[in-house]
Write an enzyme that holds these catalytic residues in place. Sequence first.
Site, PDB file in Angstrom:
ATOM      1  N   ALA A  18       4.034  -9.283   5.159  1.00  0.00           N
ATOM      2  CA  ALA A  18       4.947  -8.165   5.391  1.00  0.00           C
ATOM      3  C   ALA A  18       6.072  -8.538   6.354  1.00  0.00           C
ATOM      4  O   ALA A  18       7.026  -7.775   6.524  1.00  0.00           O
ATOM      5  CB  ALA A  18       4.165  -6.971   5.938  1.00  0.00           C
ATOM      6  N   GLU A  93      -1.233 -11.113  15.802  1.00  0.00           N
ATOM      7  CA  GLU A  93      -2.587 -11.141  15.229  1.00  0.00           C
ATOM      8  C   GLU A  93      -3.615 -10.464  16.136  1.00  0.00           C
ATOM      9  O   GLU A  93      -4.704 -11.002  16.375  1.00  0.00           O
ATOM     10  CB  GLU A  93      -3.014 -12.595  14.965  1.00  0.00           C
ATOM     11  CG  GLU A  93      -1.961 -13.346  14.154  1.00  0.00           C
ATOM     12  CD  GLU A  93      -2.462 -13.888  12.835  1.00  0.00           C
ATOM     13  OE1 GLU A  93      -3.270 -13.189  12.174  1.00  0.00           O
ATOM     14  OE2 GLU A  93      -2.025 -14.981  12.471  1.00  0.00           O
ATOM     15  N   GLN A  95      -5.543  -8.183  15.584  1.00  0.00           N
ATOM     16  CA  GLN A  95      -6.816  -7.816  14.940  1.00  0.00           C
ATOM     17  C   GLN A  95      -7.948  -8.780  15.277  1.00  0.00           C
ATOM     18  O   GLN A  95      -9.108  -8.430  15.141  1.00  0.00           O
ATOM     19  CB  GLN A  95      -6.646  -7.723  13.410  1.00  0.00           C
ATOM     20  CG  GLN A  95      -6.528  -9.050  12.654  1.00  0.00           C
ATOM     21  CD  GLN A  95      -5.120  -9.621  12.614  1.00  0.00           C
ATOM     22  OE1 GLN A  95      -4.184  -9.031  13.144  1.00  0.00           O
ATOM     23  NE2 GLN A  95      -4.950 -10.770  11.979  1.00  0.00           N
ATOM     24  N   CYS A 152       2.871  -5.393  -9.311  1.00  0.00           N
ATOM     25  CA  CYS A 152       3.852  -4.446  -9.869  1.00  0.00           C
ATOM     26  C   CYS A 152       5.196  -4.451  -9.158  1.00  0.00           C
ATOM     27  O   CYS A 152       6.125  -3.774  -9.597  1.00  0.00           O
ATOM     28  CB  CYS A 152       3.270  -3.036  -9.859  1.00  0.00           C
ATOM     29  SG  CYS A 152       3.197  -2.313  -8.197  1.00  0.00           S
TER      30      CYS A 152
HETATM   31  P1  TTP Z   1      -0.839 -12.486   9.059  1.00  0.00           P
HETATM   32  O1  TTP Z   1       0.062 -12.968  10.130  1.00  0.00           O
HETATM   33  O2  TTP Z   1      -1.096 -11.014   8.969  1.00  0.00           O
HETATM   34  O3  TTP Z   1      -0.293 -12.957   7.665  1.00  0.00           O
HETATM   35  P2  TTP Z   1       1.195 -13.298   7.283  1.00  0.00           P
HETATM   36  O4  TTP Z   1       1.744 -14.352   8.174  1.00  0.00           O
HETATM   37  O5  TTP Z   1       1.195 -13.529   5.788  1.00  0.00           O
HETATM   38  O6  TTP Z   1       1.891 -11.904   7.559  1.00  0.00           O
HETATM   39  P3  TTP Z   1       3.247 -11.560   8.304  1.00  0.00           P
HETATM   40  O7  TTP Z   1       4.352 -12.196   7.499  1.00  0.00           O
HETATM   41  O8  TTP Z   1       3.291 -10.065   8.213  1.00  0.00           O
HETATM   42  O9  TTP Z   1       3.151 -12.080   9.689  1.00  0.00           O
HETATM   43  O10 TTP Z   1      -2.199 -13.303   9.154  1.00  0.00           O
HETATM   44  C1  TTP Z   1      -3.368 -12.772   8.759  1.00  0.00           C
HETATM   45  C2  TTP Z   1      -4.514 -13.753   8.963  1.00  0.00           C
HETATM   46  O11 TTP Z   1      -5.722 -13.006   8.863  1.00  0.00           O
HETATM   47  C3  TTP Z   1      -4.586 -14.857   7.917  1.00  0.00           C
HETATM   48  O12 TTP Z   1      -4.950 -16.084   8.532  1.00  0.00           O
HETATM   49  C4  TTP Z   1      -5.736 -14.405   7.017  1.00  0.00           C
HETATM   50  C5  TTP Z   1      -6.606 -13.604   7.934  1.00  0.00           C
HETATM   51  N1  TTP Z   1      -7.384 -12.513   7.315  1.00  0.00           N
HETATM   52  C6  TTP Z   1      -8.745 -12.429   7.609  1.00  0.00           C
HETATM   53  O13 TTP Z   1      -9.287 -13.246   8.347  1.00  0.00           O
HETATM   54  N2  TTP Z   1      -9.489 -11.414   7.044  1.00  0.00           N
HETATM   55  C7  TTP Z   1      -8.944 -10.473   6.226  1.00  0.00           C
HETATM   56  O14 TTP Z   1      -9.658  -9.579   5.753  1.00  0.00           O
HETATM   57  C8  TTP Z   1      -7.518 -10.557   5.946  1.00  0.00           C
HETATM   58  C9  TTP Z   1      -6.886  -9.537   5.056  1.00  0.00           C
HETATM   59  C10 TTP Z   1      -6.790 -11.599   6.520  1.00  0.00           C
HETATM   60 MG    MG Z   2       1.906 -13.341  10.757  1.00  0.00          MG
END
Ligand code: TTP
Ligand code: MG
Length: 195
Positions: A18, A93, A95, A152
Site C-alpha cells: 500500500a 512495521e 505489528q 480486479c
Molecule cells: P509491509 O511493509 O506491510 O509490506 P510492504 O512493504 O509490501 O507494504 P508497504 O508498501 O505498505 O510498506 O511488510 C509486511 C511484512 O509482514 C512482510 O514481511 C510480510 C509480513 N506478514 C506476516 O508476517 N504475516 C502476515 O499475516 C502478513 C499479511 C504479512
Molecule cells: Mg513496508
Amino acid sequence: MDRVNVVSLEVVAGPMFAGKTSELIRLVEREVYAKKHAGIFKPSFDTRYSAKEVVTHNGLRYSAFVVPADKAGISKIRSTSAKANLNVVAVDEIQFFPMSIVKTCVTLADDGKRVIVSGLNLNFRGEPFPTTLEFLSIADKVVFLTAVCVICGGEASRTQRLIGGKPAPKDSPIVVIGGKELYEPRCRTCYQPPA
Ligand code: TTP
Ligand code: MG
C-alpha cells in the site's frame, strides 16, 4: 498563549503493497526539511542493533535504526530518542512489536515529540494485528492506505498469503517475512479467507 494544533500520534495503516513505508519516509523527510531531528526505527527478528544515516534527495539527513522486535528493542527506541534528542520518532512495521510499544509511543508523544507509526491492519487470516489495532484506537490521526487488488484492480484492504497459488491454511504461523512471492493485496470481494 497561542497554541499550534500539533498532531502528535499518527498511524499509517493498511495491507501490504500500500506504500506505508514510503508514506512514513515522506512524512519524516518533510520534518527534516523543517530542520527537525527525526529517526525511523524498524524491527528485525534477531537481536542485532544497527544505526545508519540516510541522506535525503536534498542532502539532509535522518537516522534509521534497526531494533529487535521485543522489549529490548522498545527500550532502545526510548533511549535513542532521548539521546539523539529526536523531535520526530517514526516506527515502521509496528505489528511486529509487543503491545508495550504503545505505552512507549504515548509517553514520547506526551513529551512533545511527533510520533508516527505504520503497520499492517490485518494478518493473512483477516484478523487484526493487536498492536496496530490499539494504535488505531488511540491515535490523534489515522491514515489508511489501500493497495491495488491483483485480481480486479479495485481497492485492496487485505493481504492474501499464497502457497503454491492457493490460500495458505489458517493454522500457518502468523509471522512469515516475505514479499510478492508469498503475498498479494486483495479487495474484500477477491480476498479468500483461509480454511
Ligand atoms: P509491509 O511493509 O506491510 O509490506 P510492504 O512493504 O509490501 O507494504 P508497504 O508498501 O505498505 O510498506 O511488510 C509486511 C511484512 O509482514 C512482510 O514481511 C510480510 C509480513 N506478514 C506476516 O508476517 N504475516 C502476515 O499475516 C502478513 C499479511 C504479512
Ligand atoms: Mg513496508
